[in-house]
Structure formats: C-alpha cells, structure tokens
Design a protein around this motif. Structure first.
Motif, PDB file in Angstrom:
ATOM      1  N   PRO A 388      71.687  64.586  55.010  1.00  9.60           N
ATOM      2  CA  PRO A 388      71.000  65.013  53.786  1.00  9.60           C
ATOM      3  C   PRO A 388      69.968  63.987  53.332  1.00  9.60           C
ATOM      4  N   SER A 389      68.892  64.497  52.774  1.00  7.97           N
ATOM      5  CA  SER A 389      67.819  63.637  52.273  1.00  7.97           C
ATOM      6  C   SER A 389      67.497  64.001  50.824  1.00  7.97           C
ATOM      7  N   VAL A 390      66.711  63.132  50.185  1.00 13.53           N
ATOM      8  CA  VAL A 390      66.334  63.325  48.780  1.00 13.53           C
ATOM      9  C   VAL A 390      64.819  63.192  48.669  1.00 13.53           C
ATOM     10  N   ASN A 391      64.209  64.117  47.949  1.00 16.82           N
ATOM     11  CA  ASN A 391      62.776  64.058  47.683  1.00 16.82           C
ATOM     12  C   ASN A 391      62.561  63.865  46.184  1.00 16.82           C
ATOM     13  N   ILE A 392      61.783  62.865  45.820  1.00 14.28           N
ATOM     14  CA  ILE A 392      61.462  62.614  44.404  1.00 14.28           C
ATOM     15  C   ILE A 392      60.155  63.329  44.092  1.00 14.28           C
ATOM     16  N   ILE A 393      60.214  64.309  43.184  1.00 14.21           N
ATOM     17  CA  ILE A 393      58.992  65.075  42.869  1.00 14.21           C
ATOM     18  C   ILE A 393      58.223  64.476  41.696  1.00 14.21           C
ATOM     19  N   THR A 394      58.801  63.500  41.013  1.00 14.38           N
ATOM     20  CA  THR A 394      58.108  62.804  39.924  1.00 14.38           C
ATOM     21  C   THR A 394      57.020  61.909  40.517  1.00 14.38           C
ATOM     22  N   PRO A 395      55.862  61.818  39.862  1.00 16.89           N
ATOM     23  CA  PRO A 395      54.805  60.941  40.393  1.00 16.89           C
ATOM     24  C   PRO A 395      55.317  59.530  40.639  1.00 16.89           C
ATOM     25  N   GLN A 404      62.109  58.938  33.669  1.00 18.61           N
ATOM     26  CA  GLN A 404      62.774  60.016  34.426  1.00 18.61           C
ATOM     27  C   GLN A 404      62.294  60.122  35.864  1.00 18.61           C
ATOM     28  N   LEU A 405      63.245  60.354  36.757  1.00 22.29           N
ATOM     29  CA  LEU A 405      62.946  60.779  38.125  1.00 22.29           C
ATOM     30  C   LEU A 405      63.649  62.105  38.365  1.00 22.29           C
ATOM     31  N   THR A 406      62.950  63.056  38.928  1.00 18.34           N
ATOM     32  CA  THR A 406      63.558  64.336  39.288  1.00 18.34           C
ATOM     33  C   THR A 406      63.757  64.377  40.791  1.00 18.34           C
ATOM     34  N   LEU A 407      64.996  64.593  41.205  1.00 20.22           N
ATOM     35  CA  LEU A 407      65.359  64.574  42.623  1.00 20.22           C
ATOM     36  C   LEU A 407      65.617  65.988  43.114  1.00 20.22           C
ATOM     37  N   VAL A 408      65.100  66.286  44.288  1.00 19.61           N
ATOM     38  CA  VAL A 408      65.372  67.551  44.965  1.00 19.61           C
ATOM     39  C   VAL A 408      66.092  67.219  46.262  1.00 19.61           C
ATOM     40  N   PHE A 409      67.236  67.840  46.490  1.00 26.14           N
ATOM     41  CA  PHE A 409      68.096  67.512  47.620  1.00 26.14           C
ATOM     42  C   PHE A 409      67.952  68.529  48.751  1.00 26.14           C
ATOM     43  N   SER A 410      68.192  68.071  49.953  1.00 27.18           N
ATOM     44  CA  SER A 410      68.137  68.968  51.115  1.00 27.18           C
ATOM     45  C   SER A 410      69.419  69.794  51.230  1.00 27.18           C
ATOM     46  N   ILE A 411      70.411  69.449  50.445  1.00 23.69           N
ATOM     47  CA  ILE A 411      71.652  70.221  50.370  1.00 23.69           C
ATOM     48  C   ILE A 411      71.733  70.848  48.988  1.00 23.69           C
ATOM     49  N   SER A 433      66.026  73.560  41.367  1.00 23.82           N
ATOM     50  CA  SER A 433      66.687  72.690  42.356  1.00 23.82           C
ATOM     51  C   SER A 433      66.668  71.217  41.989  1.00 23.82           C
ATOM     52  N   GLY A 434      66.431  70.888  40.728  1.00 23.51           N
ATOM     53  CA  GLY A 434      66.246  69.492  40.371  1.00 23.51           C
ATOM     54  C   GLY A 434      67.422  68.858  39.660  1.00 23.51           C
ATOM     55  N   ILE A 435      67.669  67.602  39.961  1.00 25.40           N
ATOM     56  CA  ILE A 435      68.579  66.766  39.188  1.00 25.40           C
ATOM     57  C   ILE A 435      67.741  65.664  38.562  1.00 25.40           C
ATOM     58  N   ARG A 436      67.832  65.550  37.232  1.00 26.33           N
ATOM     59  CA  ARG A 436      67.023  64.578  36.508  1.00 26.33           C
ATOM     60  C   ARG A 436      67.854  63.327  36.207  1.00 26.33           C
ATOM     61  N   LEU A 437      67.295  62.188  36.575  1.00 20.35           N
ATOM     62  CA  LEU A 437      67.917  60.893  36.301  1.00 20.35           C
ATOM     63  C   LEU A 437      66.982  60.081  35.416  1.00 20.35           C
ATOM     64  N   SER A 438      67.533  59.502  34.370  1.00 22.28           N
ATOM     65  CA  SER A 438      66.710  58.703  33.466  1.00 22.28           C
ATOM     66  C   SER A 438      67.410  57.393  33.129  1.00 22.28           C
ATOM     67  N   PRO A 439      67.118  56.322  33.852  1.00 22.68           N
ATOM     68  CA  PRO A 439      67.649  55.017  33.450  1.00 22.68           C
ATOM     69  C   PRO A 439      66.929  54.547  32.184  1.00 22.68           C
ATOM     70  N   VAL A 440      67.616  54.631  31.068  1.00 16.49           N
ATOM     71  CA  VAL A 440      66.998  54.390  29.761  1.00 16.49           C
ATOM     72  C   VAL A 440      67.062  52.901  29.421  1.00 16.49           C
TER      73      VAL A 440
END
Length: 461
Positions: A388-395, A404-411, A433-440
């Motif tokens: 499985p891989s992860v693609n970050i669609i956030t600039p 925020q980073l939005t991650l799209v997974f191959s699974i 298909s996104g999971i949003r992560l925000s290290p605040v």
C-alpha cells in the motif's frame, strides 16, 4: 378593584371576601383566614421544591454595587441562570456564583457586552481592527447575513464565483441566495474546478477567470483554506484581482482562522466569516465570527436588523427608533450566548500567550516533518510493488497550505481510518477518499508526528 387569581379565590373559605373583592376580617396567625398568608398554605399542596433546588438558594452579592447587595429573590422575565463553574475562568470578581439578572451589567464579561469584551483577543488572529469584527451566530448564518448585504445583483452583474468543491454549506448558501433573488442558479453560480488530473486550483487559473468573467461577477467567495485538500488560497491576489473588476470579495475562513496568518484589513478584503470550533477550539456549534472592512462601515448596512445592532448608548431606552451601529456590529441581532462566549474566551486567552507568527513557524516545520516521513515510507516511488502507498493531495509548498495534509490511500480509506481510530489516533475522514491530518502547533509535538508514523506502519502491513 383588587384582582385575585381564580385559584386563590376558589381556595379561600367562604365569607373571607366581600362581593366587591375586598379583603374581609383577618384572624391573627390563621393562614386560612388571612389572604396575605394564603400563598404559604398553597405551597404545601403545590410543591416545586425539586425544581427550585436546581437554581440555588440565593444570589451571592459580594460583587454587586453596595445599594443592590440585599437582593435575595429574583422575579421577572430574566430568571436565574446556572452553569457549571468550570465554564467560567475564576477571577476576583467572577467565579461560580449565581448572578441572576445582574449578570447583564457586572463582572469582566457582562452579558450585554460579553462578546465585545473578547473581540480584542481575536483581532490579531484575523488581522483586523476590533470595530471590523463581530462574534455572533454560526458561520453559515453570518454568511447569509453578509451575502444579503453584499450581493446586490443587476442585469449585467449577477453572478457569484466560488470553488466547484466548496464546503456544502457555502454551496447551499450561495445557491439559496441566488434563488432568493429569482436568478437562474445554473447561469448565476460560476464555479471553478481544478485542471483535469489535478486536485487543487492554480492561482493563475483563478485570476484568469476573474479577468475574463469579472464584469458579470457581483461577489467572489472563496475558502481561506480548502476544507478537503487543505490548499491555502492566495487571498491578497484574489482580492486585488476581484476588486479591480468591480467585484466584492469575501472568504470563508473556517479552516484558516487560527491556522495561518491573516491580514484581512491590510489585504482590503471586503467581508469574511469563520467558525471557532476547529483551530479555535471552542467546540462544535461554537460562536462564529464576521468581518466587514472599515471602508464599508457607512455604506454597507444589514438587510436584517435586531436590537443588538442598535447603538449601546440608547439601546435600552426602548424607543423603537433604530440607531444602527456602523459597520459589522450593526449586523449583530440578539444577545450574545454567554456559554459559547466563555468557551471561545478560554481558547483565545491561550492564543494570547503566543503569536500567529510563532505558531505558523512551528506549523510549517511540523507539517513538513509529517510530509517527509509519509513520503519516505509510503510514497509511490518508495514502496515495493503490491504494497500500500499514500498520496498527499495537499500542495507541497508551505505557502500554499496550512497545517493540514490530506492523504489518499491505495487501499480502502475507511479500513485505514478504522484501524487508526482503534489505535487512539484522532484524525478525520472525508469522502470520497481522504483522511485529513493536522498537526496543530498549539498542542501537537514532533514526537506526536513520529508516533503517528509508527502507528501508521502497524496499519499499513
């Protein structure tokens, strides 16, 4: 003629009232023969002590002016209120006390001006003067109020420009505003979407569309930070381009306020609105905010008016002769909700211990560290075929995103989210298909980021 409640008359013994309703003879110490004591005996039969007990026994008047310290019983339309003491920061003049109606005027957050008391803590977060900010309502309510005043369509200038994937509530608000004016939504709602095969909008494409269609656009409404992709829009350039074509320019700052540095006044933004339950930490349904640039203080007025838009100096004369407060404070409709004010106040006091510049510097490093680790372990060019891989669609550029980073997974995203949740990770999923992560930066650490990657590795097996 003296009037009595029917219940009092029916309960009184015969002969105690004359036909005129006057009080007859009274036998000393007899509750049955003395109408003035009748309510006391009635209380034995109609007991609501179980309800009364929830409201405290007396007011605690230490903070009252001397001439008002004898108050013990509250009557009238403004009843006692009671709230958990933990909601209110303790101070010498304000603690877990019952204030009754006196709360409108006393303490460091009087109910009448409670929202105004904390506006000063918001001004540096959004980059505006205090008179340009109002804390009120919810985000979409404020957006509607602002659009009612800024969107004045004409036969030639009748469109609203927004993102094709704007937050649903913004989309619905714009759609309903167009319908309110009897306009064809398909023709009047101008939406811009990313280029084919891309996830985010290019600034040059936004500016080109404004230049091309600007003469027919009445209002430009964009996010500060796009809710799904996490893209930070170039608000100064969009504002300048839109105003050069005669458009009003406004922003929904729900995902930007408390996340990135804002300079609404200096950028010349016409209007903006935001919620406070994301990066401002006040909880779901928390008190929202609105901004109107001071240049519009005397020219743009609310379409809907309430008594808290009336100037405070004469508001309580109750003369029903509106003296509208200039600027955004004229858009205030009703009493500030003090429990929501208190929750927001607590968070803003924390922000007041630092600066948005300091938070932003740490944010860039935190999110950069998270991005580096994800790409190092799960970038498409790093994983073996079939894993499985992860693609970050956030600039990727720090100036084009917040924390925020939005991650799209191959699974399947839902299975990843469920496993992260089981392991104690608090993040957020968004369709499709996104999971949003925000290290605040206000409370997350580099160690938190490192721990997340370790947990993610246990999920991505």
């Amino acid at each position: 003629m003296t009037k009595f409640l029917a219940a009092d008359l029916s309960a009184a013994p015969a002969g105690e009232f004359s036909s005129s309703g006057a009080v007859g003879s009274c036998q000393r110490h007899s509750t049955r023969s003395c109408p003035s004591r009748q309510p006391l005996s009635q209380n034995d039969h109609i007991s609501l002590r179980h309800a009364r007990s929830h409201f405290g026994k007396t007011l605690r008047p230490a903070w009252l002016p001397a001439h008002r310290r004898e108050a013990r019983t509250v009557f009238g339309s403004r009843r006692r209120t009671q709230a958990p003491a933990s909601v209110f920061p303790h101070s010498p003049d304000e603690g877990p006390t019952l204030k009754g109606a006196f709360g409108h005027e006393v303490g460091r957050r009087p109910w009448i001006t409670g929202d105004e008391c904390i506006v000063g803590l918001m001004k540096d977060i959004v980059g505006a003067d205090e008179k340009e900010i109002a804390l009120m309502n919810g985000l979409t309510v404020n957006l509607h109020l602002l659009l009612l005043s800024f969107f004045k369509p004409t036969p030639t200038r009748y469109r609203i420009l927004l993102e094709a994937k704007a937050f649903p509530s913004d989309h619905y608000a714009v759609e309903s505003q167009l319908q309110l004016h009897g306009l064809d939504v398909q023709k009047s709602m101008l939406m811009i979407k990313p280029r084919e095969g891309e996830e985010t909008l290019r600034t040059e494409d936004i500016l080109a569309l404004i230049e091309k269609e600007g003469d027919s656009i009445a209002v430009i409404l964009f996010s500060g930070v796009q809710f799904y992709t996490g893209q930070l829009f170039d608000m100064p350039r969009i504002t300048k381009a839109g105003q050069a074509k005669g458009c009003f320019v406004g922003f929904d700052l729900a995902h930007a306020v408390g996340n990135v540095e804002l300079r609404l006044h200096d950028w010349g933004v016409d209007f903006a609105c935001w919620c406070s339950y994301k990066y401002l930490n006040s909880g779901a349904g928390g008190l929202a905010g609105a901004f109107i640039h001071e240049k519009h203080a005397r020219t743009v007025k609310p379409a809907l008016v309430g008594w808290f838009g009336h100037d405070l100096e004469t508001r309580f004369k109750m003369e029903n002769k509106l003296q509208l407060t200039p600027g955004v404070n004229g858009f205030r409709i009703s009493n500030p909700p003090m429990l929501l004010v208190s929750a927001l106040h607590a968070s803003l006091e924390v922000f007041n211990q630092t600066t948005m510049s300091a938070l932003r510097k740490k944010s860039i490093l935190l999110t950069g560290y998270l991005e580096y680790l994800i790409k190092h372990y799960y970038g498409k060019d790093k994983v073996d075929r079939g894993r499985p891989s992860v693609n970050i669609i956030t600039p990727s550029h720090p100036e084009e995103r917040g924390c925020q980073l939005t991650l799209v997974f191959s699974i399947p995203m839902k299975s990843v989210f469920k496993e992260l949740e089981k392991r104690g990770v608090v993040c957020d999923s968004r369709e499709p298909s996104g999971i949003r992560l925000s290290p605040v930066p206000l409370y997350n650490s580099f160690h938190d980021v490192f721990k997340f990657i370790q947990i993610l590795r246990s999920v991505m097996v």
